[in-house]
Write an enzyme that holds these catalytic residues in place. Structure first.
Site, PDB file in Angstrom:
ATOM      1  CG  HIS A   1       1.238   2.964   4.245  1.00 47.85           C
ATOM      2  ND1 HIS A   1      -0.027   3.412   4.502  1.00 47.85           N
ATOM      3  CD2 HIS A   1       1.173   1.622   4.409  1.00 47.85           C
ATOM      4  CE1 HIS A   1      -0.820   2.409   4.811  1.00 47.85           C
ATOM      5  NE2 HIS A   1      -0.105   1.309   4.759  1.00 47.85           N
TER       6      HIS A   1
ATOM      7  CB  CYS B   1       6.028   6.569   8.247  1.00 48.52           C
ATOM      8  SG  CYS B   1       6.054   7.445   9.815  1.00 48.52           S
TER       9      CYS B   1
ATOM     10  CG  ASN C   1      -2.108  -0.953   1.032  1.00 49.80           C
ATOM     11  OD1 ASN C   1      -2.543  -1.211  -0.092  1.00 49.80           O
ATOM     12  ND2 ASN C   1      -2.602  -1.503   2.121  1.00 49.80           N
TER      13      ASN C   1
END
Length: 381
Positions: free
Chosen positions: A277, A312, A275
């Site tokens: 991240h 993040c 995804n």
């Protein structure tokens, strides 16, 4: 799950070289399940299967608009005969999934047992394998047909894991997992057992939908609920039925200055998932980086809880802060209450210590996540 007809199941790899086939295998469909026959009676002389022939033994399963499964032998991301090697399957009622895992050497830490991160990765693997078996997860992690149309993905909002007895290298464990869908999120629970059937761990997690383009959270609509509710238990079933269990407790923000810190932790490419991240398991390692070494040497991680606030990306830099927390009562999270039978755990507080954790973007940046860990003193053998 694919099934193979005409070959001996105990040794799938060896059977591939013993199959006698001069024509590509025929894909059959039975009750929505793709079935592949890898042997043919039309040939009487033994022959070995080439790599190109093995690559032809691939049958695709994808979801149609109604959430069903259809066969498509030529599409990418297809399931193959190697799925026969996966030691997992849906329960008889189809509402939970069980899979066996062998602890690998690279999943073992300094205590010569599986690490908490390894356990968390296996939980995630079992969850992903369940949704793949259901015909989802062709694009992202467990997304339904409508979710992919709307560019929605699942992201972790909260994770709580308890391990009562860590498996060692070569040990077999079985993970059972199931989920409960809702408009503002999906709850997924886990129970971990050893080879004797004894419960050695439990976990619960909450997942919310996020728009892959805007990176903003979004409620799921009725159509998405309809697609996924048929695979969820009809009545609430929770891994943690106790009203005072630690999975219900809120995590307060750590007050600064923190007792311990580890600054400048950087998100690597290897930390990213499909995804795009940082994977939720990476945050567990970030929390533990700021823990004092004397705790690592004398105690064993018993419980970990994480609340995820921000995602993040690659090259983001974060600071990990830790302080000891008093062993007192905390406020419960109402939406996680429920009932289900499972093992009850007793702790000896005199042998335990607990820490609060706070991860933020470096330089007094915004909060990324907060966590709580509980540790028990290592037994002397």
């Amino acid at each position: 799950m694919l099934s193979v007809k005409g070959c001996n199941a105990p040794d799938q790899l060896r059977s591939l070289t013993q199959c006698r086939s001069v024509t590509p295998p025929k894909a059959l469909t039975r009750r929505g399940i793709a079935v592949v026959s890898c042997c043919s009676s039309s040939s009487t002389s033994p022959s070995s299967i080439s790599a190109s022939r093995v690559s032809n033994l691939v049958v695709s399963e994808r979801t149609n608009g109604s959430g069903g499964v259809v066969s498509n032998p030529s599409s990418n991301g297809s399931a193959s005969l190697l799925e026969e090697l996966r030691l997992g399957s849906l329960a008889e009622d189809g509402l939970s999934y069980k899979e066996k895992f062998i602890v690998r050497s690279y999943e073992v830490g300094i205590n010569k047992t599986a690490t908490m991160e390894a356990i968390a990765n296996l939980l995630q693997e079992a969850a992903c394998n369940q949704v793949q078996t259901l015909g989802y997860s062709t694009d992202g992690m467990g997304t339904s047909y409508t979710m992919r149309q709307l560019h929605l993905i699942w992201v972790t909002a909260r994770m709580h894991i308890e391990v009562y007895n860590y498996p060692a290298w070569g040990d077999m464990i079985e993970i059972e997992t199931w989920f409960e869908a809702g408009r503002v999120g999906t709850r997924r629970d886990f129970v971990v057992k050893d080879a004797t059937g004894t419960v050695i761990g439990r976990a619960t997690s909450k997942w919310v939908a996020m728009n892959q383009d805007t990176r903003r959270l979004q409620k799921v609509n009725d159509k998405i609920l309809e697609e996924i509710m048929s695979h969820a238990p009809r009545t609430p079933r929770l891994a943690f039925p106790e009203e005072d269990n630690c999975s219900l407790k809120k995590i307060p923000k750590l007050e600064e200055p923190a007792q311990y810190s580890k600054l400048g932790l950087k998100a690597r490419r290897a930390d990213l998932d499909m995804n795009q991240h940082v994977n939720n398991v990476t945050y567990i390692g970030w929390l533990l980086e700021s823990l004092p070494q004397e705790i690592i040497d004398t105690h064993e991680l018993r419980k970990v809880t994480l609340d995820y606030r921000r995602e993040c990306q690659h090259d983001d830099t974060v600071d990990s802060l830790t302080s000891m927390e008093l062993m007192d009562n905390a406020e419960a999270i109402p939406e996680l209450n429920g009932t289900n039978g499972s093992a009850t755990e007793r702790k000896h507080e005199e042998d335990c210590c607990r820490f609060l954790h706070f991860v933020r973007f470096s330089g007094d940046g915004p909060e990324v996540n907060r966590g709580r860990t509980e540790w028990r003193r290592k037994s002397t053998r």
